[in-house]
Design a protein around this motif. Structure first.
Motif, PDB file in Angstrom:
ATOM      1  N   THR A 109       0.852  -1.186   0.000  1.00 41.72           N
ATOM      2  CA  THR A 109       0.000   0.000   0.000  1.00 41.72           C
ATOM      3  C   THR A 109       0.887   1.235   0.000  1.00 41.72           C
ATOM      4  N   SER A 110       0.272   2.397   0.015  1.00 39.58           N
ATOM      5  CA  SER A 110       1.019   3.653   0.062  1.00 39.58           C
ATOM      6  C   SER A 110       0.171   4.702   0.763  1.00 39.58           C
ATOM      7  N   ASP A 111       0.789   5.838   1.050  1.00 41.15           N
ATOM      8  CA  ASP A 111       0.063   6.945   1.677  1.00 41.15           C
ATOM      9  C   ASP A 111      -0.688   7.780   0.642  1.00 41.15           C
ATOM     10  N   SER A 112      -0.418   7.513  -0.630  1.00 43.44           N
ATOM     11  CA  SER A 112      -1.075   8.278  -1.694  1.00 43.44           C
ATOM     12  C   SER A 112      -2.535   7.861  -1.820  1.00 43.44           C
ATOM     13  N   GLU A 113      -3.387   8.842  -1.997  1.00 40.99           N
ATOM     14  CA  GLU A 113      -4.810   8.573  -2.172  1.00 40.99           C
ATOM     15  C   GLU A 113      -5.208   8.743  -3.632  1.00 40.99           C
ATOM     16  N   CYS A 114      -6.151   7.921  -4.048  1.00 44.17           N
ATOM     17  CA  CYS A 114      -6.669   7.999  -5.410  1.00 44.17           C
ATOM     18  C   CYS A 114      -7.353   9.347  -5.616  1.00 44.17           C
ATOM     19  N   LEU A 115      -7.011  10.028  -6.690  1.00 47.62           N
ATOM     20  CA  LEU A 115      -7.603  11.333  -6.972  1.00 47.62           C
ATOM     21  C   LEU A 115      -9.045  11.209  -7.453  1.00 47.62           C
ATOM     22  N   SER A 116      -9.448   9.985  -7.822  1.00 41.40           N
ATOM     23  CA  SER A 116     -10.812   9.783  -8.306  1.00 41.40           C
ATOM     24  C   SER A 116     -11.786   9.414  -7.193  1.00 41.40           C
ATOM     25  N   CYS A 117     -11.323   8.548  -6.239  1.00 37.43           N
ATOM     26  CA  CYS A 117     -12.265   8.048  -5.231  1.00 37.43           C
ATOM     27  C   CYS A 117     -11.767   8.148  -3.797  1.00 37.43           C
ATOM     28  N   GLY A 118     -10.485   8.489  -3.586  1.00 33.87           N
ATOM     29  CA  GLY A 118      -9.960   8.670  -2.243  1.00 33.87           C
ATOM     30  C   GLY A 118      -9.385   7.435  -1.586  1.00 33.87           C
ATOM     31  N   ALA A 119      -9.459   6.270  -2.239  1.00 34.68           N
ATOM     32  CA  ALA A 119      -8.882   5.047  -1.666  1.00 34.68           C
ATOM     33  C   ALA A 119      -7.358   5.084  -1.784  1.00 34.68           C
ATOM     34  N   ASN A 120      -6.680   4.248  -0.986  1.00 38.09           N
ATOM     35  CA  ASN A 120      -5.223   4.179  -1.061  1.00 38.09           C
ATOM     36  C   ASN A 120      -4.775   3.598  -2.400  1.00 38.09           C
ATOM     37  N   MET A 121      -3.656   4.103  -2.882  1.00 38.02           N
ATOM     38  CA  MET A 121      -3.071   3.591  -4.113  1.00 38.02           C
ATOM     39  C   MET A 121      -2.102   2.454  -3.786  1.00 38.02           C
ATOM     40  N   VAL A 122      -1.999   1.495  -4.704  1.00 37.30           N
ATOM     41  CA  VAL A 122      -1.151   0.313  -4.521  1.00 37.30           C
ATOM     42  C   VAL A 122       0.011   0.393  -5.509  1.00 37.30           C
ATOM     43  N   PRO A 123       1.266   0.454  -5.013  1.00 36.58           N
ATOM     44  CA  PRO A 123       2.407   0.631  -5.922  1.00 36.58           C
ATOM     45  C   PRO A 123       3.062  -0.695  -6.325  1.00 36.58           C
ATOM     46  N   PHE A 124       3.528  -0.740  -7.567  1.00 31.81           N
ATOM     47  CA  PHE A 124       4.343  -1.847  -8.067  1.00 31.81           C
ATOM     48  C   PHE A 124       5.594  -1.233  -8.689  1.00 31.81           C
ATOM     49  N   TYR A 125       6.752  -1.668  -8.224  1.00 33.89           N
ATOM     50  CA  TYR A 125       8.000  -1.061  -8.667  1.00 33.89           C
ATOM     51  C   TYR A 125       8.548  -1.769  -9.903  1.00 33.89           C
ATOM     52  N   LEU A 126       9.101  -0.983 -10.816  1.00 31.24           N
ATOM     53  CA  LEU A 126       9.570  -1.478 -12.107  1.00 31.24           C
ATOM     54  C   LEU A 126      11.074  -1.715 -12.090  1.00 31.24           C
ATOM     55  N   ASP A 127      11.517  -2.722 -12.830  1.00 31.01           N
ATOM     56  CA  ASP A 127      12.946  -3.020 -12.927  1.00 31.01           C
ATOM     57  C   ASP A 127      13.734  -1.841 -13.484  1.00 31.01           C
ATOM     58  N   MET A 128      13.132  -1.110 -14.403  1.00 23.67           N
ATOM     59  CA  MET A 128      13.847  -0.021 -15.064  1.00 23.67           C
ATOM     60  C   MET A 128      13.833   1.273 -14.248  1.00 23.67           C
ATOM     61  N   GLY A 129      13.264   1.211 -13.044  1.00 24.24           N
ATOM     62  CA  GLY A 129      13.192   2.401 -12.200  1.00 24.24           C
ATOM     63  C   GLY A 129      11.845   3.075 -12.328  1.00 24.24           C
TER      64      GLY A 129
END
Length: 268
Positions: free
Chosen positions: A61-81
């Protein structure tokens, strides 16, 4: 990544999920912009889900909130940065891609995939085709050939931005984008399509007429098929596509099979 369970004909992103008190697994499409997934739990519209890693069980999870609905955003990190983040609320389509250093990411992309980039909708020309005995009178549409596709009713092109575009109705209205290259099965859709389930209706995005042909069935799974027209060397021919998500059957009409063959097709 789960190589064994495909979503949109590509490896899926495997996660643990908990939603409305129920736990299970979910496999997300790895195609950016696709909202398709496989899961063994019910996904009620509007409910917020919790995701965790299948290896270490850490909550993602993350502290970032969805700008559309306010739910927490879920991050996935990429190999290329950088990272791709998706909304944790079922049904919300908000997602964001960010790069730590765009120049580094582009350089790595060019090194791995070449200047043209990696396009899963195009054929892999490194694959060698097995030669088969054929009738010299027959025209062969080779595997990897670009299929110029048209509506059988209004005759307008179904190709847009080098993709075969179809309008779909499946609990909502959206578009299905298919690779126009023969025997390249990558696809993505603007609405959720469940794997191994048939699409309820497929239409021309110009004239809005249904392209499903009720009197013909898929020869592999028995589902309804979509009829479009593609250009061969001498004429337009009827071309059929199965409506079942994940089924790769496609073929020609019985009359056209006398004159034309599709290389490496399940039809012959």
């Amino acid at each position: 990544m789960d190589e064994k369970h495909l979503v949109d004909n590509g490896p899926s992103i495997l996660l643990n999920i908990e939603i409305k008190g129920k736990k299970g697994e979910i496999r997300l499409s790895s195609v950016y912009g696709s909202y398709n997934y496989l899961t063994d739990v019910e996904m009620p519209e509007g409910e917020v889900a919790k995701f965790s890693c299948t290896h270490c069980n850490a909550h993602i999870t993350s502290d970032s909130e969805c700008l559309s609905c306010g739910a927490n955003m879920v991050p996935f990190y990429l190999d290329m940065g950088g990272k791709v983040t998706i909304c944790s609320r079922s049904g919300c389509k908000n997602h964001v891609v960010e790069f730590e250093d765009l120049a580094v990411a582009l350089k790595k992309m060019y090194q791995e995939y070449g200047l043209a980039g990696k396009d899963d909708f195009k054929p892999d020309h490194k694959i060698t085709q097995v030669e088969k005995p054929v009738d010299e009178k027959q025209e062969i549409i080779e595997s990897g050939a670009f299929l110029n596709s048209y509506c059988p009713y209004c005759s307008k092109s179904l190709i847009e931005d080098n993709m075969l575009k179809l309008k779909i109705h499946n609990g909502g209205e959206g578009f299905l984008l298919l690779s126009p290259y023969l025997n390249v099965f990558t696809s993505k859709s603007t609405i959720f399509l469940e794997e191994d389930k048939t699409v309820k209706d497929v239409r021309c995005w110009h004239c809005d007429k249904s392209l499903i042909l009720k009197e013909k069935k898929c020869k592999k799974c028995g589902s309804d098929v979509v009829k479009i027209e593609v250009s061969a060397r001498t004429k337009l021919i009827d071309f059929y596509i199965c409506t079942k998500k994940g089924c790769r059957w496609h073929g020609l009409s019985g009359d056209d099979l006398y004159d034309i063959r599709l290389e490496d097709s399940l039809e012959w």
